[in-house]
Design a protein around this motif. Structure first.
Motif, PDB file in Angstrom:
ATOM      1  N   LEU A   1       0.845  -1.116  -0.288  1.00  0.00           N
ATOM      2  CA  LEU A   1       0.157   0.153   0.108  1.00  0.00           C
ATOM      3  C   LEU A   1       0.977   1.347   0.020  1.00  0.00           C
ATOM      4  O   LEU A   1       1.975   1.205   0.409  1.00  0.00           O
ATOM      5  CB  LEU A   1      -0.889  -0.008   1.213  1.00  0.00           C
ATOM      6  N   THR A   2       0.488   2.167  -0.611  1.00  0.00           N
ATOM      7  CA  THR A   2       1.281   3.509  -0.569  1.00  0.00           C
ATOM      8  C   THR A   2       0.799   4.639   0.462  1.00  0.00           C
ATOM      9  O   THR A   2       1.716   5.566   0.584  1.00  0.00           O
ATOM     10  CB  THR A   2       0.789   4.353  -2.147  1.00  0.00           C
TER      11      THR A   2
ATOM     12  N   ARG B   1      -4.812   6.948   2.242  1.00  0.00           N
ATOM     13  CA  ARG B   1      -5.900   7.041   1.136  1.00  0.00           C
ATOM     14  C   ARG B   1      -5.938   5.511   0.386  1.00  0.00           C
ATOM     15  O   ARG B   1      -7.044   4.846   0.261  1.00  0.00           O
ATOM     16  CB  ARG B   1      -5.759   7.922   0.071  1.00  0.00           C
ATOM     17  N   ASP B   2      -4.976   4.859   0.103  1.00  0.00           N
ATOM     18  CA  ASP B   2      -4.747   3.508  -0.296  1.00  0.00           C
ATOM     19  C   ASP B   2      -5.342   2.391   0.477  1.00  0.00           C
ATOM     20  O   ASP B   2      -5.974   1.634   0.307  1.00  0.00           O
ATOM     21  CB  ASP B   2      -3.260   3.475  -0.764  1.00  0.00           C
TER      22      ASP B   2
ATOM     23  N   ASP C   1      -9.204   2.967   0.762  1.00  0.00           N
ATOM     24  CA  ASP C   1      -9.720   2.405  -0.562  1.00  0.00           C
ATOM     25  C   ASP C   1      -9.725   0.941  -0.554  1.00  0.00           C
ATOM     26  O   ASP C   1     -10.529   0.453  -0.894  1.00  0.00           O
ATOM     27  CB  ASP C   1      -8.920   3.111  -1.811  1.00  0.00           C
ATOM     28  N   HIS C   2      -8.699   0.352  -0.220  1.00  0.00           N
ATOM     29  CA  HIS C   2      -8.462  -0.988  -0.021  1.00  0.00           C
ATOM     30  C   HIS C   2      -9.515  -1.782   0.868  1.00  0.00           C
ATOM     31  O   HIS C   2     -10.247  -2.550   0.453  1.00  0.00           O
ATOM     32  CB  HIS C   2      -6.966  -1.657   0.434  1.00  0.00           C
TER      33      HIS C   2
ATOM     34  N   ALA D   1       2.339   4.140   4.093  1.00  0.00           N
ATOM     35  CA  ALA D   1       1.263   3.131   4.474  1.00  0.00           C
ATOM     36  C   ALA D   1       1.495   2.592   5.945  1.00  0.00           C
ATOM     37  O   ALA D   1       0.457   2.184   6.457  1.00  0.00           O
ATOM     38  CB  ALA D   1       1.360   1.946   3.276  1.00  0.00           C
TER      39      ALA D   1
END
Length: 106
Positions: free
Chosen positions: A17-18, A21-22, A25-26, A69
């Motif tokens: 993950l980055t 937000r990532d 979203d995941h 992340a």
């Protein structure tokens, strides 16, 4: 630790993950939440309270976890654990590298 039959496992691997937000979203994709539920900790807590099927969030902080992340996941773990205490269908398991601070599971 094996998987319980009938419990959906959602893995959050920091290395894949980055950033915050990532991560959000995941979770939205995996749990079937609308993507517009928000990207802050309060929104995360609200949505985890709405989990309506047995679900285990597995937060994997092993390996090369430096970066946004991993930091986002570290901030989210207490929120996830509070949500799990309030929602009996939700559980959280945190996997850490040896020597990394923090608990191992809930």
């Amino acid at each position: 630790m094996g998987r319980d039959k009938g419990v959906r496992e959602v893995r959050l691997v920091a290395a894949g993950l980055t950033g915050a937000r990532d991560v959000h979203d995941h979770l939205a994709r995996e749990l079937g939440f609308p993507s517009y539920y928000g990207h802050n900790l309060a929104a995360l807590a609200d949505c985890l309270g709405d989990v309506c099927a047995p679900t285990c969030l597995v937060v994997d902080l092993t390996g090369p976890t430096a970066g946004a992340a991993a930091e986002a996941l570290e901030r989210m773990v207490p929120v996830m654990r509070r949500a799990a205490r309030e929602n009996p269908l939700l559980s959280v398991r945190v996997v850490r590298s040896p020597g990394r601070r923090g608990g191992s599971s809930l």
